[in-house]
Design an enzyme around this catalytic site. Structure first.
Site, mmCIF file in Angstrom:
data_model
loop_
_atom_site.group_PDB
_atom_site.id
_atom_site.type_symbol
_atom_site.label_atom_id
_atom_site.label_comp_id
_atom_site.label_asym_id
_atom_site.label_seq_id
_atom_site.Cartn_x
_atom_site.Cartn_y
_atom_site.Cartn_z
ATOM 1 N N HIS A 69 -64.388 -1.059 -68.818
ATOM 2 C CA HIS A 69 -64.011 -0.120 -67.806
ATOM 3 C C HIS A 69 -64.878 1.058 -67.985
ATOM 4 O O HIS A 69 -64.710 1.607 -69.145
ATOM 5 C CB HIS A 69 -62.825 -0.265 -67.497
ATOM 6 C CG HIS A 69 -62.419 0.758 -66.650
ATOM 7 N ND1 HIS A 69 -62.770 1.108 -65.309
ATOM 8 C CD2 HIS A 69 -61.558 2.121 -66.581
ATOM 9 C CE1 HIS A 69 -62.452 2.016 -64.726
ATOM 10 N NE2 HIS A 69 -61.492 2.719 -65.389
ATOM 11 N N CYS B 33 -57.288 0.842 -62.818
ATOM 12 C CA CYS B 33 -58.540 0.447 -63.287
ATOM 13 C C CYS B 33 -58.404 -0.856 -63.987
ATOM 14 O O CYS B 33 -59.635 -1.412 -64.255
ATOM 15 C CB CYS B 33 -58.904 1.610 -64.411
ATOM 16 S SG CYS B 33 -59.090 3.153 -63.463
ATOM 17 N N ASN C 81 -66.505 6.937 -62.569
ATOM 18 C CA ASN C 81 -65.216 5.718 -62.571
ATOM 19 C C ASN C 81 -64.995 5.192 -61.126
ATOM 20 O O ASN C 81 -64.536 6.068 -60.272
ATOM 21 C CB ASN C 81 -64.183 6.492 -63.143
ATOM 22 C CG ASN C 81 -62.837 5.585 -63.502
ATOM 23 O OD1 ASN C 81 -62.845 4.468 -62.678
ATOM 24 N ND2 ASN C 81 -62.017 6.065 -64.181
HETATM 25 N N1 ACO Z 1 -65.434 21.466 -66.122
HETATM 26 C C1 ACO Z 1 -65.355 22.326 -67.033
HETATM 27 N N2 ACO Z 1 -64.210 22.501 -67.872
HETATM 28 C C2 ACO Z 1 -63.147 21.696 -67.251
HETATM 29 C C3 ACO Z 1 -63.340 20.800 -66.416
HETATM 30 C C4 ACO Z 1 -64.501 20.652 -65.896
HETATM 31 N N3 ACO Z 1 -64.487 19.709 -64.901
HETATM 32 N N4 ACO Z 1 -62.117 20.060 -66.465
HETATM 33 C C5 ACO Z 1 -61.483 20.803 -67.492
HETATM 34 N N5 ACO Z 1 -61.867 21.764 -67.936
HETATM 35 C C6 ACO Z 1 -61.474 22.519 -69.115
HETATM 36 C C7 ACO Z 1 -60.034 22.469 -69.360
HETATM 37 O O1 ACO Z 1 -59.439 23.372 -68.352
HETATM 38 C C8 ACO Z 1 -59.692 22.996 -70.720
HETATM 39 O O2 ACO Z 1 -60.123 24.120 -70.805
HETATM 40 P P1 ACO Z 1 -59.067 25.136 -71.722
HETATM 41 O O3 ACO Z 1 -59.312 24.667 -73.287
HETATM 42 O O4 ACO Z 1 -59.390 26.497 -71.477
HETATM 43 O O5 ACO Z 1 -57.791 24.864 -71.233
HETATM 44 C C9 ACO Z 1 -60.971 22.275 -71.381
HETATM 45 O O6 ACO Z 1 -61.992 21.939 -70.423
HETATM 46 C C10 ACO Z 1 -60.722 21.117 -72.137
HETATM 47 O O7 ACO Z 1 -59.902 20.224 -71.353
HETATM 48 P P2 ACO Z 1 -59.392 18.704 -71.806
HETATM 49 O O8 ACO Z 1 -58.640 18.149 -70.842
HETATM 50 O O9 ACO Z 1 -58.928 18.837 -73.306
HETATM 51 O O10 ACO Z 1 -60.709 18.037 -71.868
HETATM 52 P P3 ACO Z 1 -61.126 16.605 -72.333
HETATM 53 O O11 ACO Z 1 -62.218 16.601 -73.457
HETATM 54 O O12 ACO Z 1 -59.652 15.911 -72.595
HETATM 55 O O13 ACO Z 1 -61.817 16.056 -71.334
HETATM 56 C C11 ACO Z 1 -61.304 14.436 -69.450
HETATM 57 C C12 ACO Z 1 -61.142 15.896 -69.786
HETATM 58 C C13 ACO Z 1 -62.697 14.071 -69.331
HETATM 59 C C14 ACO Z 1 -60.547 14.148 -68.123
HETATM 60 C C15 ACO Z 1 -60.709 13.371 -70.167
HETATM 61 O O14 ACO Z 1 -59.358 13.842 -70.877
HETATM 62 C C16 ACO Z 1 -60.470 12.018 -69.878
HETATM 63 O O15 ACO Z 1 -61.647 11.398 -69.722
HETATM 64 N N6 ACO Z 1 -59.160 11.424 -69.861
HETATM 65 C C17 ACO Z 1 -59.046 10.263 -69.468
HETATM 66 C C18 ACO Z 1 -58.913 10.426 -67.975
HETATM 67 C C19 ACO Z 1 -59.496 9.216 -67.108
HETATM 68 O O16 ACO Z 1 -60.518 8.791 -67.211
HETATM 69 N N7 ACO Z 1 -58.829 8.907 -66.019
HETATM 70 C C20 ACO Z 1 -59.240 8.002 -65.228
HETATM 71 C C21 ACO Z 1 -58.391 6.768 -65.007
HETATM 72 S S1 ACO Z 1 -57.947 6.081 -66.338
HETATM 73 C C22 ACO Z 1 -59.043 5.147 -66.823
HETATM 74 O O17 ACO Z 1 -59.958 4.864 -66.192
HETATM 75 C C23 ACO Z 1 -58.863 4.948 -68.211
#
Ligand code: ACO
Length: 330
Positions: free
Chosen positions: A256, A116, A286
């Site tokens: 980004h 990214c 993204n």
């Molecule tokens: N729909 C519904 N529920 C979901 C989903 C979904 N698509 N995905 C995960 N969950 C659930 C999980 O299983 C979890 O359930 P649990 O509490 O029963 O275990 C709950 O939602 C919370 O999950 P978290 O992973 O803690 O959710 P978070 O608030 O961290 O959001 C996310 C997840 C959106 C992926 C976030 O961590 C994020 O944006 N991380 C950065 C990742 C990223 O952007 N990567 C791309 C490349 S790097 C970059 O560009 C910076």
């Protein structure tokens, strides 16, 4: 003697027609529109459905538009840098395919892999060619067909990504405006918190790697989220401090587009009001190396000569960085 600077003289983009909405995702993974919007800010993303087209096609289309915007002929381009983690092939480089597609007969080119942060790293490479007096016109492209490495059964990743390309033409600035500074960081300590395990020389493709889904993105979302929130804000403040800028002085943040919460946290730490932040994650998700040029494209009519613009990114590697650009299309 004043330093030779590079400026952006043209911007282009390519977006596939097919729109994958949150409602559509709800049909094949256990998720819902409310969860996706509140956790990420994303409402829809574009996917390149034509199996005969890939990253080089999107990159070339974006490049053609950027060249037209700059009023530059393909034959005038001396170098092409393509930031991507989804090249058409491991080799030849996507840049070579783009060179042929656009008829940049006098250009050499190469791909740059920094996930990214790829577009920002590519921008600084292109700008340095111009600053060093080695090139007058450089094409910098960020392009990714993320749908080619996404497991559409994995709700933690398939909601995040889209396909697109963005391109800019870099030329010599006639004034003191243009790219003023770049800061880049890499930390390989977290190599497995965001990666594609299969297909490289460590895990070449076998029946087992395919069955184990090693050719798809794997990420530890919480680790990446925490590191990205800290890293993007830290590096943005670092470049502001280094250049004597306060939040008041900054006209635009071009972040980004990974997650709206990461963008908001960065803007808050920089002391910026929401109107100064380019945000289009809702429409495209993204798109990895393409997010920053897609923002520049969407805001190109609002950017004014002399505006202080901070570009910032964070991604797999881990990689992160920021650049300070005094906007000038003159
Ligand atoms: N729909 C519904 N529920 C979901 C989903 C979904 N698509 N995905 C995960 N969950 C659930 C999980 O299983 C979890 O359930 P649990 O509490 O029963 O275990 C709950 O939602 C919370 O999950 P978290 O992973 O803690 O959710 P978070 O608030 O961290 O959001 C996310 C997840 C959106 C992926 C976030 O961590 C994020 O944006 N991380 C950065 C990742 C990223 O952007 N990567 C791309 C490349 S790097 C970059 O560009 C910076």
């Amino acid at each position: 003697m004043s330093l030779r600077r590079a400026k952006i003289s043209g911007v282009g983009r390519y977006l596939p027609d097919y729109i994958l909405t949150n409602a559509e995702l709800e049909k094949f993974v256990d998720t819902n529109d409310e969860w996706i919007r509140s956790r990420t800010g994303i409402a829809e993303r574009r996917l390149l459905k034509d199996p005969k087209k890939a990253t080089a096609f999107m990159a070339a289309e974006a490049a053609k538009e950027a060249l037209k915007d700059a009023g530059v002929e393909p034959s005038e381009i001396e170098a092409i840098v393509v930031a991507t983690v989804t090249p058409d092939y491991f080799f030849p480089a996507t840049a070579a395919l783009v060179q042929k597609k656009i008829g940049a007969v006098n250009a050499y080119g190469f791909d740059l892999s920094a996930a990214c942060s790829g577009f920002l790293f590519a921008l600084s490479n292109g700008a340095m060619m111009i600053e060093a007096g080695r090139a007058k016109k450089v094409l910098v492209i960020g392009a990714d067909k993320m749908s080619s490495i996404i497991d559409y059964e994995d709700r933690t990743t398939c909601i995040l990504f889209g396909d697109a390309a963005g391109a800019v033409v870099l030329e010599i600035s006639d004034s003191d405006e243009g790219f003023i500074d770049f800061i880049h960081h890499t930390d390989g300590d977290e190599e497995c918190s965001l990666y594609q395990p299969g297909g490289g020389s460590l895990n070449p493709a076998t029946v087992e790697t395919v069955e184990s889904k090693l050719h798809y993105i794997r990420q530890d979302g919480r680790v990446v989220f925490k590191k990205a929130t800290e890293g993007m804000a830290d590096v943005s403040l670092e470049i502001m401090t280094k250049n004597g800028l306060t939040g008041e002085d900054v006209d635009w943040l071009v972040p980004h587009q990974a997650n709206l919460r990461i963008i908001d946290a960065t803007a808050r730490r920089m002391g910026l009001s929401k109107e100064k932040v380019m945000i289009n994650i809702e429409k495209y998700g993204n798109t990895t190396a393409a997010t920053i040029p897609l923002c520049l494209y969407d805001w190109k009519d609002k950017l004014k000569d002399g505006d202080n613009v901070i570009l910032a990114a964070f991604g797999g590697g881990l990689t992160w960085g920021a650049s300070y650009l005094k906007w000038s299309k003159k």
